[in-house]
Structures are given as structure tokens and as C-alpha cells.
Design an enzyme around this catalytic site. Structure first.
Site, PDB file in Angstrom:
ATOM      1  CG  HIS A  43      39.457  32.952  38.620  1.00 48.97           C
ATOM      2  ND1 HIS A  43      40.448  31.991  38.776  1.00 48.97           N
ATOM      3  CD2 HIS A  43      39.879  33.742  37.597  1.00 48.97           C
ATOM      4  CE1 HIS A  43      41.401  32.202  37.883  1.00 48.97           C
ATOM      5  NE2 HIS A  43      41.073  33.250  37.145  1.00 48.97           N
ATOM      6  CG  HIS A  45      40.824  37.981  34.775  1.00 47.42           C
ATOM      7  ND1 HIS A  45      42.014  38.344  35.360  1.00 47.42           N
ATOM      8  CD2 HIS A  45      40.743  36.632  34.892  1.00 47.42           C
ATOM      9  CE1 HIS A  45      42.631  37.261  35.806  1.00 47.42           C
ATOM     10  NE2 HIS A  45      41.883  36.201  35.538  1.00 47.42           N
ATOM     11  CG  HIS A 223      45.705  33.752  37.928  1.00 46.55           C
ATOM     12  ND1 HIS A 223      45.107  34.724  38.675  1.00 46.55           N
ATOM     13  CD2 HIS A 223      44.902  33.544  36.837  1.00 46.55           C
ATOM     14  CE1 HIS A 223      43.986  35.094  38.067  1.00 46.55           C
ATOM     15  NE2 HIS A 223      43.833  34.400  36.962  1.00 46.55           N
ATOM     16  CD  GLU A 226      45.676  29.921  33.430  1.00 47.35           C
ATOM     17  OE1 GLU A 226      46.371  30.836  33.909  1.00 47.35           O
ATOM     18  OE2 GLU A 226      44.734  30.114  32.620  1.00 47.35           O
ATOM     19  CG  ASP A 304      40.008  32.781  33.815  1.00 42.71           C
ATOM     20  OD1 ASP A 304      40.421  33.766  34.455  1.00 42.71           O
ATOM     21  OD2 ASP A 304      40.800  31.955  33.291  1.00 42.71           O
ATOM     22  CG  ASP A 305      39.849  36.114  31.060  1.00 37.66           C
ATOM     23  OD1 ASP A 305      39.995  37.290  31.421  1.00 37.66           O
ATOM     24  OD2 ASP A 305      40.597  35.193  31.440  1.00 37.66           O
TER      25      ASP A 305
HETATM   26  N1  HPA Z   1      45.387  33.494  33.243  1.00 38.33           N
HETATM   27  C1  HPA Z   1      46.371  34.352  33.552  1.00 38.33           C
HETATM   28  N2  HPA Z   1      46.237  35.658  33.440  1.00 38.33           N
HETATM   29  C2  HPA Z   1      45.064  36.141  33.030  1.00 38.33           C
HETATM   30  C3  HPA Z   1      44.025  35.319  32.707  1.00 38.33           C
HETATM   31  C4  HPA Z   1      44.182  33.917  32.826  1.00 38.33           C
HETATM   32  O1  HPA Z   1      43.285  33.105  32.531  1.00 38.33           O
HETATM   33  N3  HPA Z   1      43.002  36.122  32.324  1.00 38.33           N
HETATM   34  C5  HPA Z   1      43.419  37.400  32.417  1.00 38.33           C
HETATM   35  N4  HPA Z   1      44.680  37.407  32.847  1.00 38.33           N
HETATM   36 ZN    ZN Z   2      42.170  34.178  35.687  1.00 40.18          ZN
END
Ligand code: HPA
Ligand code: ZN
Length: 364
Positions: A43, A45, A223, A226, A304-305
Site C-alpha cells: 500500500h 501511493h 481503500h 479508513e 501509504d504516503d
Molecule cells: N487515503 C485515500 N486516498 C489517498 C490516500 C489515502 O491515504 N493517499 C493518496 N490517496
Molecule cells: Zn492509501
């Protein structure tokens, strides 16, 4: 594995079943163990790996002017109280990505860091609509990323898969058009996912485009759970027919959903530092990862990011181990879950399993 990592694994075994520390354990021990652990990321991006240094370099490359006077100023702006605050900055950041070389540079920087952290396989999301909407051709985006992936495989033996994410705040027609653009590159893409603003954008909105993607042999992930509620996780399973749940934190609210995820051996790609930064949880000690793992769910750890959330794989493992008191066996199980849940081929998964087993054997 180094002697230090072996000592660290023995030391981590000093936790009892409830996570309480039975013996002395130094931070150096834990660091050596987590460093030595072969890691699999599911996971990530690629646009979320844009570090402020590269943001400013690309801004200069293209003669643009963003609102940040310095790297420090950019980093200081990365304070979020919810997902949308982050997404606003994330989409603004993508504006510096224009040429094939930009996408190559971005992906190569991430892959180099991942390799340095002993990541052996990574499955990477990209958001084509964030680029095509600005006039950047789909071909430019995917060709730059793909060149970096090929180079990482050749130079580091770092294997990967690419997953195209649809932006859920846009409509179904836009997603269908994006799938049309992607199909000529079908052999470079392992699957489709769903990301961006979750609340008010349920998976049901994309049932048809996911069905079409699956009819072309693409794998499906999404996703959900969350910021959105547990029913979105049910929808992802029943309507999108996903093979992995990205995040899935809210599953903890619904025991029958936990049973369903358990029965299906459904991987959850959880992202501890992301959840903390986006205020999905108040404190890492509240993170549901360990409780779900103990209920037998196929939980994994991911970044994630990382440029926005304060850490890559090693930092995520370190933070969550410390907050939840994860044992050595649990850290190994998290990686085993990631290998089993990956879209790598059978022989690649077997090789990763052997590598993890070799790491564990030096201890037990
Ligand atoms: N959540 C949802 N969309 C996203 C995320 C995330 O953490 N990162 C990049 N797009
Ligand atoms: Zn994500």
C-alpha cells in the site's frame, strides 16, 4: 542476518503473549531486527513519495511557483486533521509532475529508499486522473514509472506490481475513460484500486467499472474503512469483489465483518503512521492492528504516503512495534501476510517466503 539482528530477535521474544515486556530490550536491538526483516509493501501511493526536496527541484525544473519558500516551509505545512486536508496538498504537489523523466525520478527515488530499507517486493498505486486532468498523457505517467520499476528489478532484484487507482470523488464516467486509457498498457498493470475522499463516495458508485476491469483479468483492491464506515468494507467485498482491503480500520466495529474477513483470509493493508497523521486514530497505542492480528486477520504494515506522513516501511514497523509491543513472531507474521496477499507470481512468492524463513531460522 547480522549478529545484532539475531540478538534483537531473541530479545523481542522476551515479550509474553499479551505483549508485556519480560526481559530487557534496547532500542538498538529492535532497530537491528526491523532493519534485517525482509519487507513487502502492498500500500504505497507513488505520488505520496514526493519529498519536499524533489517538489522544489521539479518546481525549479519547470519554472513554476508553488507557495513554499523552502523545504522546511513545505514540511511545516504537512499538518492535517483529516484525510481531505492531506488530499488538498497531495493534489497540489502532483502539479510539478509533468514529464516522463519526472515520473521516473519520483519512482526511482522511492525504489532506492525502499531497497535501502530491505523492501524486497512492492505494489505501487498511481493516480492517473490526477495527471490526465492537467493534460499530462497517460502514456507519459506510466512509461516513467515503468522504466524505474524495470531498473529496480534489474539493479536491486526488487520486484513490483503496479495498481491503477480510480479517484472516488470523480464520477464513474471519468473512471471508465481512465480504464479505456489503461487497457493498451494492460500487461504493465496488475490491478485497479479506489482512493481519494472516502466519505460520501461508497464503493457501489464504481461497481460497473470494477466489473469491467476484472473482466480484463485485473485484480481488485479498494481503500475502505479508513474514514468511511464498516458497511463500505462490506460493499468493497460484495460489489467490487476486492482481493485486498486497503486500511480497513473500521472492521473492528463489526464482529460479523471480522468473521467474514477471517474466513476469506482477506489481507488488510494497514498504514499506522498515515492513520496517526490523518487523525484516524488519536494515539498509535489505539491502533486496531494488533487486535485484528490476534483475531487471525491477514494484517500487513505499509507506508501509504511516506513523504507526507513521516516515514517509510522501517519507520512504520518501528512505530507500531513500540506502541503495541509487537513480538518477533508477530512482526514475522505481518510480513508473511504481505507475501501471501501480494499479487506476485507463485515462484516469486515462494522465493520471498524462503527469504523470510531464512531470516527467522537464524533465530529460532
Ligand atoms: N487515503 C485515500 N486516498 C489517498 C490516500 C489515502 O491515504 N493517499 C493518496 N490517496
Ligand atoms: Zn492509501
Amino acid at each position: 542476518m547480522s549478529i545484532a539482528a539475531a540478538a534483537a530477535l531473541r530479545a523481542l521474544s522476551c515479550y509474553d503473549d499479551r505483549g508485556s515486556l519480560k526481559g530487557a530490550l534496547t532500542l538498538t536491538d529492535i532497530a537491528a531486527f526491523i532493519e534485517g526483516l525482509p519487507k513487502v509493501e502492498l500500500h504505497l501511493h507513488i505520488e505520496g513519495t514526493l519529498e519536499p526536496e524533489m517538489l522544489l527541484a521539479l518546481e525549479a525544473r519547470h519554472g513554476m511557483s508553488l507557495p513554499y519558500a523552502s523545504v522546511e516551509a513545505a514540511r511545516a505545512a504537512y499538518r492535517f486533521t483529516q484525510l481531505q486536508d492531506f488530499l488538498d496538498l497531495y493534489y497540489q504537489g502532483t502539479s510539478v509532475l509533468r514529464t516522463e523523466q519526472d515520473f521516473y525520478d519520483l519512482a526511482w527515488a522511492y525504489l532506492s529508499r525502499a531497497h535501502a530499507q530491505n523492501v524486497i517486493h512492492t505494489e505501487i498505486f498511481f493516480d492517473p486522473q490526477a495527471h490526465t486532468a492537467r493534460g499530462v498523457p497517460f502514456a507519459t505517467v506510466i512509461a516513467g514509472i515503468r522504466r524505474a520499476l524495470d531498473e529496480a528489478a534489474a539493479r536491486h532484484g526488487l520486484t513490483s506490481r503496479l495498481i491503477l487507482c480510480f479517484l472516488r470523488h470523480l464520477d464513474e464516467t471519468d473512471a471508465q475513460r481512465t480504464l479505456d486509457m489503461a487497457l493498451p498498457y494492460r500487461s504493465w498493470i496488475a490491478g485497479v484500486g479506489l482512493d481519494s475522499s472516502e466519505a460520501g463516495h461508497p464503493p457501489s458508485k464504481f461497481a460497473r467499472v470494477f466489473a469491467r476491469a476484472r473482466s480484463h483479468g485485473l485484480r481488485a483492491v479498494a481503500h475502505v474503512g479508513e474514514e468511511g464506515p464498516a458497511p463500505y468494507i462490506w460493499e468493497a467485498l460484495d460489489l467490487l469483489k476486492v482481493e485486498r482491503i486497503d486500511h480497513g480500520n473500521r472492521a473492528i466495529d463489526d464482529p460479523s465483518l471480522v468473521d467474514r474477513l477471517h474466513g476469506a483470509r482477506m489481507p488488510l493493508t494497514m498504514c499506522p503512521l498515515s492513520n496517526l497523521k490523518l487523525c484516524v486514530i488519536k494515539d498509535l497505542r489505539d491502533h486496531p492492528l494488533r487486535r485484528l492480528l490476534q483475531q487471525g486477520l491477514a494484517v500487513t504494515v505499509n507506508s501509504d504516503d511516506p513523504a507526507y506522513f513521516g516515514g517509510y516501511m522501517t519507520e512504520n514497523f518501528t512505530a507500531v512495534q513500540s506502541a503495541l509491543g509487537l513480538t518477533a513472531a508477530e512482526l514475522i507474521q505481518l510480513t508473511r501476510n504481505a507475501i501471501d496477499g501480494s499479487f506476485a507470481g507463485e515462484s516469486e512468492r515462494a522465493a520471498m517466503t524462503a527469504r523470510l524463513a531464512a531470516f527467522a531460522r537464524t533465530i529460532y
